[in-house]
Structures are given as C-alpha cells and as structure tokens.
Scaffold this motif. Structure first.
Motif, PDB file in Angstrom:
ATOM      1  N   UNK B 133      42.338  45.909  30.467  1.00 33.58           N
ATOM      2  CA  UNK B 133      40.896  46.721  30.677  1.00 33.58           C
ATOM      3  C   UNK B 133      40.540  47.302  31.979  1.00 33.58           C
ATOM      4  N   UNK B 134      41.255  46.415  32.436  1.00 31.23           N
ATOM      5  CA  UNK B 134      40.462  46.170  34.444  1.00 31.23           C
ATOM      6  C   UNK B 134      41.737  46.645  34.961  1.00 31.23           C
ATOM      7  N   UNK B 135      42.076  47.090  36.771  1.00 30.56           N
ATOM      8  CA  UNK B 135      42.472  47.284  37.362  1.00 30.56           C
ATOM      9  C   UNK B 135      42.674  45.936  38.067  1.00 30.56           C
ATOM     10  N   UNK B 136      43.729  45.481  38.863  1.00 30.09           N
ATOM     11  CA  UNK B 136      43.369  43.772  39.575  1.00 30.09           C
ATOM     12  C   UNK B 136      41.977  43.540  40.788  1.00 30.09           C
ATOM     13  N   UNK B 137      42.512  45.191  40.738  1.00 30.97           N
ATOM     14  CA  UNK B 137      40.980  45.493  42.316  1.00 30.97           C
ATOM     15  C   UNK B 137      39.961  44.889  41.550  1.00 30.97           C
ATOM     16  N   UNK B 138      39.957  45.287  40.502  1.00 36.48           N
ATOM     17  CA  UNK B 138      38.083  45.582  39.553  1.00 36.48           C
ATOM     18  C   UNK B 138      37.331  44.056  39.437  1.00 36.48           C
ATOM     19  N   UNK B 139      38.841  43.432  38.880  1.00 43.35           N
ATOM     20  CA  UNK B 139      39.391  42.218  38.057  1.00 43.35           C
ATOM     21  C   UNK B 139      38.839  41.220  39.247  1.00 43.35           C
ATOM     22  N   UNK B 140      39.117  41.850  40.615  1.00 40.07           N
ATOM     23  CA  UNK B 140      39.071  40.534  41.558  1.00 40.07           C
ATOM     24  C   UNK B 140      37.938  40.563  42.031  1.00 40.07           C
ATOM     25  N   UNK B 141      37.130  42.185  42.114  1.00 40.30           N
ATOM     26  CA  UNK B 141      36.215  42.026  42.509  1.00 40.30           C
ATOM     27  C   UNK B 141      34.661  41.363  41.389  1.00 40.30           C
ATOM     28  N   UNK B 142      35.298  41.344  40.231  1.00 43.02           N
ATOM     29  CA  UNK B 142      34.115  40.555  39.745  1.00 43.02           C
ATOM     30  C   UNK B 142      34.462  39.230  39.582  1.00 43.02           C
ATOM     31  N   UNK B 143      35.394  38.591  39.651  1.00 45.97           N
ATOM     32  CA  UNK B 143      35.842  37.299  40.453  1.00 45.97           C
ATOM     33  C   UNK B 143      35.324  36.800  41.516  1.00 45.97           C
ATOM     34  N   UNK B 144      35.351  37.444  42.204  1.00 45.54           N
ATOM     35  CA  UNK B 144      34.271  37.282  43.722  1.00 45.54           C
ATOM     36  C   UNK B 144      33.384  37.560  43.819  1.00 45.54           C
ATOM     37  N   UNK B 145      32.313  38.200  43.184  1.00 44.96           N
ATOM     38  CA  UNK B 145      30.719  38.123  43.073  1.00 44.96           C
ATOM     39  C   UNK B 145      31.253  37.131  42.265  1.00 44.96           C
ATOM     40  N   UNK B 146      31.564  36.495  40.631  1.00 41.16           N
ATOM     41  CA  UNK B 146      30.862  35.642  39.882  1.00 41.16           C
ATOM     42  C   UNK B 146      30.864  34.445  40.686  1.00 41.16           C
ATOM     43  N   UNK B 147      32.233  34.641  41.334  1.00 45.08           N
ATOM     44  CA  UNK B 147      32.972  32.735  42.295  1.00 45.08           C
ATOM     45  C   UNK B 147      31.597  32.637  43.486  1.00 45.08           C
TER      46      UNK B 147
END
Lengths: 188, 188
Positions: B133-147
């Motif tokens: 669904x998402x490229x890896x960069x986007x997914x890492x950003x989502x994870x960073x914000x959530x974390x």
C-alpha cells in the motif's frame, strides 16, 4: 552593552564554539571542561564563571533557538500543522549542524524539554481560546503527541542527504494523513 | 538448559537486579561496574563474561520486553491505535519501575530504537499488505510519528499516580482525535 558584558558574551561564544568543535571529533561524555577551556582560549575559572557545566553551554544555544522560534510562533494566526512544520523545520535546518550533534549524542531532550515548556507557557499567555476549549490535561496530551511526532520525525530525517523544508513538510503531512485514516478506522 | 547456561542466566539476573537497585539510589552515569558486580555478588570478570557494558545489562531486559510485545503484536488482526495502545500501555505498566528508571535517566531511547527496528522488521515479514500500500519511506514516517507520539505520551505520564491502561488509552485517544481535527483544518 558594557565592557564586562561584552567580554562575558565573547567568552560564552568561544566556549560554545569550542564545545561544538570538540563534539565533532569526540563523544560528548568524554569531553572535559579543561579541553573546552583550552580550545576556547579561556581559563577553567572563566568557564565556571560563565557556565556551571557542559550541559549549560548547550542550553545557552538552545535557549536562543527556542527564543527565535517562540517569537515567530507567537505571531502565527493559525496553529495548524502546515504553519508549525514550516517554522520548526526551518529552524532545525538553519541549525542543522547543531541538531545533528544533539541527535548523535542522544541529547535532543535538552531541546525538547524546555521547548515543550516554552510552547505551553506561550499558549497559556496568548491563546486563551485553546485553554477554554480543552482542559489543561487534554491540551498537554495533544502537545506531547505532537512533540513526539516531530521529535522522532527529526531524529529519522536529520541525516537526510540534502534535507529541505518542503520535502520534510510533504513527508510529515503525508504521514499525518495516513495516521488520520488509521485513527478513523479505530473503534472508539 | 545445561549447568553452565543456568549459571550464566543466574549471574545475568543478579547483575540486572543489582544495576536496577543501584539506579534507584544513584545516577546512572556514576554507577561503576565494580559497584554492580559487588552488589550482584559476582566478580568483575563474571560481569564482563556476560556483558560488555552497563548499557548491555539494560538491553537484555529491553530485549525481553520487546520480544514479549512483538509476539503478541504479530498476532494482532487489526493494527489500529486501540489495539496498539492496549498492548503497549499494558507492557509499560507491567514494567513500570524499569521504565521510570529509563525515563529518569534519559535512557528511554535504549528501548525506543530497537523497538522501532523490531516493529519495522515484524511488519516487513507479516504485513505485506502495508508494504504494497505504501512505499517504505512513507511507512517509516508513519511509524516515526506514531512512535514519537507514544514516547512523549509515556514520558509525560509515567509518573502519574496510579497509572491505568484504561485511563492512558482514553487520554491518548482523545488527544489523537483533537490532532485529527487540527489536521483536517490544515490547508493541504
């Protein structure tokens, strides 16, 4: 400014630059006050007349950065993520060498903690409508989550190859959109 | 488990408990390996046979906590904030004395960093649909914000009197709703 003040300011700047220089080549915990004083061409006595510790040196620079941020933040008409990102990412990228040193040395909290307190105080003074709308506990939670999001985003992007405010804003915004989607799928 | 392994595990536990005990009464940077070994009733040689540093002792405990989290996380059907908060806040509150020591000593990153990497790896293995669904960069950003959001929330709530998973979930959720509102008012 009198002569004494000017001299103090010169010493403080020399000490700050010496510490930042030493942080480029050595790990923060191993840098001694004697080394800093020697690189700054001041005595240990002068160091301690100006600062109580290494941390206090970094805090002087941090206070200036926070002061610059707050003076613009206070004039923002709309507190939305677009405006906050614009302002914050600009200030980080303008001081990127300094922030890289903080992140590398796990010292970003030296910025985050007083920054959080300053934003809280600024909003208490200037944005009464926020405090009417939400109770203080809720408002602090919103601030914590927002701060944390920005903090981890910065930690993961500070070593980007050509970091740009526009790219960071686009990335941050895209991630926030996805979080909203996930959140709207979360049973309340 | 053979006798040697059992002995090693006993030493490791004694060393971990000694370090945690010492962290209750002294600041982390000032605790020496000799002190830890002495309180654990082991020699310095035994300490270094099991750990290369103080940090490695904390990491052993952290690895166990992350392992417990991931083993449940991997079985979650829906990755929404309700399920993540339930799981994460339970694990923090179960280990609250330990997490308080990390927060007090500005060492929470020792947990956050490997935790982020583990979640990333776990999702890469088990949640292919996210990566489609998402490229890896986007997914890492989502994870960073959530974390980051969870991290700062925990830092600001770990010293609550009578912390409860239910209260934390309600608070976190409420703050997230408000962030969504602010975000929906943000010009894209």
């Amino acid at each position: 400014m009198n002569k004494g003040n000017m001299k103090a300011q010169q010493s403080q700047e020399a000490i700050l630059n010496a510490l930042l220089y030493l942080m480029e080549i050595d790990e923060y915990p191993f840098i001694t006050i004697s080394q800093i004083a020697s690189h700054a061409n001041v005595s240990r006595v002068t160091f301690y007349r100006n600062f109580e510790s290494k941390e206090a040196v970094l805090k002087l620079k941090i206070q200036k950065i926070i002061h610059d941020y707050i003076s613009i933040h206070g004039r923002l008409e709309h507190l939305n993520f677009n405006n906050i990102s614009e302002l914050l990412f600009n200030i980080i990228i303008e001081n990127i060498v300094f922030f890289k040193l903080l992140v590398e040395n796990k010292l970003l909290y030296l910025f985050t903690e007083p920054f959080y307190e300053s934003i809280l105080a600024e909003n208490q003074i200037h944005r009464a409508y926020l405090w009417e709308q939400y109770d203080q506990r809720v408002f602090k939670n919103v601030l914590s989550l927002t701060f944390g999001g920005y903090e981890q985003f910065i930690i993961h992007h500070i070593f980007d190859e050509n970091p740009s405010v526009e790219q960071w804003k686009a990335d941050f915004n895209e991630a926030l959109q996805i979080i909203n989607q996930i959140n709207s799928q979360t049973p309340q």
